[in-house]
Write an enzyme that holds these catalytic residues in place. Structure first.
Site, PDB file in Angstrom:
ATOM      1  N   PHE A  40       6.057  -5.295   0.943  1.00  0.00           N
ATOM      2  CA  PHE A  40       5.432  -4.529  -0.132  1.00  0.00           C
ATOM      3  C   PHE A  40       4.421  -5.459  -0.774  1.00  0.00           C
ATOM      4  CE2 PHE A  40       4.665  -3.524  -4.521  1.00  0.00           C
ATOM      5  CZ  PHE A  40       4.505  -2.150  -4.540  1.00  0.00           C
ATOM      6  N   GLU A  41       3.163  -5.110  -0.633  1.00  0.00           N
ATOM      7  CA  GLU A  41       2.092  -5.927  -1.198  1.00  0.00           C
ATOM      8  C   GLU A  41       1.005  -4.980  -1.689  1.00  0.00           C
ATOM      9  OE1 GLU A  41       0.545  -9.979   0.408  1.00  0.00           O
ATOM     10  OE2 GLU A  41      -0.771  -8.444   1.275  1.00  0.00           O
TER      11      GLU A  41
END
Length: 413
Positions: free
Chosen positions: A303-304
């Site tokens: 998750f970025e």
């Protein structure tokens, strides 16, 4: 024989009563019309902006209205209060943002799970575009299935061969020795050249793809992720309004065997380019001895979400090129996550890095679930908080991030 309907004469008194009632109905109708016109004239415009949300995005099409036009207030997670951020109201204006996925054709059926979660929990309200990147041509099936799932425009790009292959400068004999050594030592993906291509591309090349040049913000979406909670606000607008450049959910320790010289190479870079290191950096998050050594903490990039302009900046561009020329992506097995994390910690103002709570996230084998029950109920979360990894084991670094930022930990943690 046709039936003749005779008109019955109405007594004069009854006629007057009926005429009086009809007059009342006409007057009431006229009053309703007048009140409606007054409301329309004085109602706030649908494009009125919140005082804290000056906008540089593009208008959402009239057929894709925000599902919550009332802009009602939502509960903020304790962690958001600790970070002193605001949740901007939806103003009907999209940010210049995009979802980005690096995938192979064989990833299709594990990817549809991720797309469905992101769309159902977030993007069905905003219809942001989705860019899919592959080192091969996407199949018609891949395009047909994924374009039908996303609510924004789906775009498909092929990665240039020179960006997804071993650079000419890499000594193939030395690389072969590295692969054997890591395989013998049981290092995860240690003997995989394609994995190295992927890490190098995600670290410093993905944002250079022509399909991404028009965008300022991105959310990296990997295969096999789960979003457990409804996201009640526009994440991209949140980043812009709060001046955040990088956001994460899980923070863990890297495998030391994959990056033996990453920090020493970084220290050389800092010595050569001291002016690129931000004065208000987050060095204490990635080092326990003021930069002498790296403590292995990094933001898990499954998750970025953040600023594409940050990766395009002089600081990061020079840093990536410096790392790339050293050969560490191949002679060792440098991951994009520690590279991005070190860069964010060194080149950004510490206030520009944000921990996202309240979303609920899983990628094998780690899970984040909001600490507060009222947040889980409000956001319709389906995760089990007892399985949360955010604050637990010693190899997780979220607690370190909070202590470094001088944020109080959530109650009960």
């Amino acid at each position: 024989m046709a039936t003749i309907q005779r008109k019955r004469l109405m007594p004069k008194s009854a006629f007057l009563v009926k005429k009086y009632r009809r007059g009342i109905r006409i007057s009431f109708t006229a009053l309703c019309i007048l009140l409606t016109l007054l409301f329309i004239m004085h109602a706030p415009s649908s494009t009125t902006k919140d005082a804290t949300t000056l906008n540089t995005g593009t208008d959402i099409a009239s057929t894709s209205a925000i599902s919550d036009p009332s802009n009602k207030e939502y509960l903020m997670p304790f962690t958001d209060k600790a970070q002193k951020v605001v949740h901007p109201k939806d103003d009907g204006i999209k940010e210049n943002a995009v979802m980005v996925t690096l995938a192979r054709n064989s990833d299709l059926w594990s990817l549809v799970h991720s797309i469905r979660h992101v769309e159902d929990r977030f993007n069905h309200k905003y219809h942001y575009d989705w860019v899919f990147l592959n080192d091969d041509e996407f199949t018609d099936e891949f395009k047909r299935v994924t374009s039908n799932l996303v609510s924004g425009e789906a775009k498909y790009g092929k990665i240039p061969k020179e960006q997804f292959s071993t650079p000419p400068s890499i000594d193939k004999d030395k690389l072969s020795t590295t692969l054997k050594t890591m395989r013998d030592n049981g290092v995860i993906y240690g003997d995989s050249v394609p994995y190295r291509h992927m890490c190098r591309y995600q670290a410093g090349l993905f944002y250079r793809h022509p399909l991404l040049q028009q965008y300022n913000w991105y959310w990296r979406v990997d295969t096999d992720i789960t979003i457990f909670c409804d996201i009640q606000y526009d994440l991209f607008k949140f980043l812009r309004v709060n001046d955040k450049k990088y956001g994460f959910i899980l923070s863990v320790s890297e495998y030391e065997a994959t990056i033996p010289t990453l920090w020493s190479t970084t220290r050389k870079f800092m010595k050569e380019y001291p002016h690129l290191v931000h004065k208000n950096n987050l060095m204490k998050y990635i080092s326990d001895d003021n930069g002498e050594t790296y403590n292995l903490c990094h933001f898990w990039s499954n998750f970025e979400i953040g600023s594409l302009d940050f990766w395009r900046s002089e600081a990061y561009d020079k840093y990536f090129e410096y790392l790339d020329q050293s050969g560490g992506f191949y002679y060792e097995r440098w991951g994009d996550a520690p590279v991005h994390s070190i860069a964010a910690a060194l080149f950004l103002d510490r206030s520009q890095i944000h921990f996202f709570d309240g979303l609920g996230f899983h990628h094998p084998d780690f899970l984040s679930c909001p600490v507060e029950e009222d947040i889980r109920i409000q956001n319709h979360c389906t995760c089990n908080p007892n399985r949360d990894n955010t604050w637990g084991a010693s190899y997780f670094c979220t607690r370190k991030f909070f202590l470094t930022q001088n944020y109080p930990l959530p109650p009960g943690v």
